[in-house]
Design an enzyme around this catalytic site. Sequence first.
Site, PDB file in Angstrom:
ATOM      1  N   TYR A  60       0.794  -1.186   0.044  1.00  0.00           N
ATOM      2  CA  TYR A  60       0.068   0.159   0.013  1.00  0.00           C
ATOM      3  C   TYR A  60       0.893   1.317   0.124  1.00  0.00           C
ATOM      4  CZ  TYR A  60      -3.770  -3.294   1.694  1.00  0.00           C
ATOM      5  OH  TYR A  60      -4.533  -4.544   1.666  1.00  0.00           O
ATOM      6  N   PHE A 205     -12.687  -5.521   1.190  1.00  0.00           N
ATOM      7  CA  PHE A 205     -13.912  -5.227   0.247  1.00  0.00           C
ATOM      8  C   PHE A 205     -15.112  -5.270   1.253  1.00  0.00           C
ATOM      9  CE2 PHE A 205     -14.417  -4.424  -4.666  1.00  0.00           C
ATOM     10  CZ  PHE A 205     -13.589  -3.306  -4.184  1.00  0.00           C
ATOM     11  N   PRO A 206     -15.195  -4.997   2.458  1.00  0.00           N
ATOM     12  CA  PRO A 206     -16.542  -5.367   3.159  1.00  0.00           C
ATOM     13  C   PRO A 206     -17.724  -4.354   2.853  1.00  0.00           C
ATOM     14  CG  PRO A 206     -14.808  -3.930   4.566  1.00  0.00           C
ATOM     15  CD  PRO A 206     -14.212  -4.488   3.165  1.00  0.00           C
TER      16      PRO A 206
END
Length: 276
Positions: A60, A205-206
């Site tokens: 990231y 990706f909740p």
Amino acid sequence: MTGDTFDIGGDLTVNRLGFGAMRITGEGIIGEPDDVANAREVLQRAVELGVDFVDTADSYGPGVSERLIGETLDTEREDLVVATKGGLLRNTDTDWLPHGDPEYLRNAYLCSRDRLGVDTIDLYQLHRPDPDTPFEDSVHALAELKDAGLVRHVGLSNVSVDQLDRARDIVEIATVQNQYNVANRDAQAVLDACENYGIGFIPWFPLAAGELDGVDDIEKIADAHDATPHQIALAWLLESSPVTLPIPGTASIDHLEENVAAADIELTDAELARLH
């Protein structure tokens, strides 16, 4: 924050709603965010709200998210669990390239530890199996880090049930992080396996990137709770299994506070049945 807790690896107790730190980087998850001060404020506010589980990855930024966490938070405090991942390379085209070579993973770990400012990483996860590296070789590298006391617990990400079982033959697996949400339940078998084994399941990706329009009745249920569909999606994840550890990410303090508030929403059995 109210709600249930979960013991990662049996000894790291965290609130079940955590924070995913992917979005505190620049566009395309490359480079620094446009507003570094805001990114720091989001991290600080998350902890103030009771979030005690922060998940990131060396890819990231790359490196940016880990560095901001290490510079902003007290990563050595006993009541804060910081998890990171290794095994993906980035390039200027923003591709995600699996790289599970054991020597690379050992080096990636050292870089992550330095950026986070810790002696031992609480939870170190293989970000994705590498088709060019035997899966067991990658897992053995993480097992060796644990045996050396350099990581406290080992996790996996983006794996099948078969890969989970093969990894468990090598080292105790504390968590699995796969894509899963109210609109996409392709990883249901993996979640079921984690529940059976007592392993934490971290659904990435909740919020389905906000694409919840196709979920039957979610708007009506949200209205009944004076909530947003996003909050209902998080509440559903918390209700779906006692081992789920949602980590919604955001670069907005307002959205962060909204996400954390979802832990206080209690869905009825009838509402859960409608969402299923």
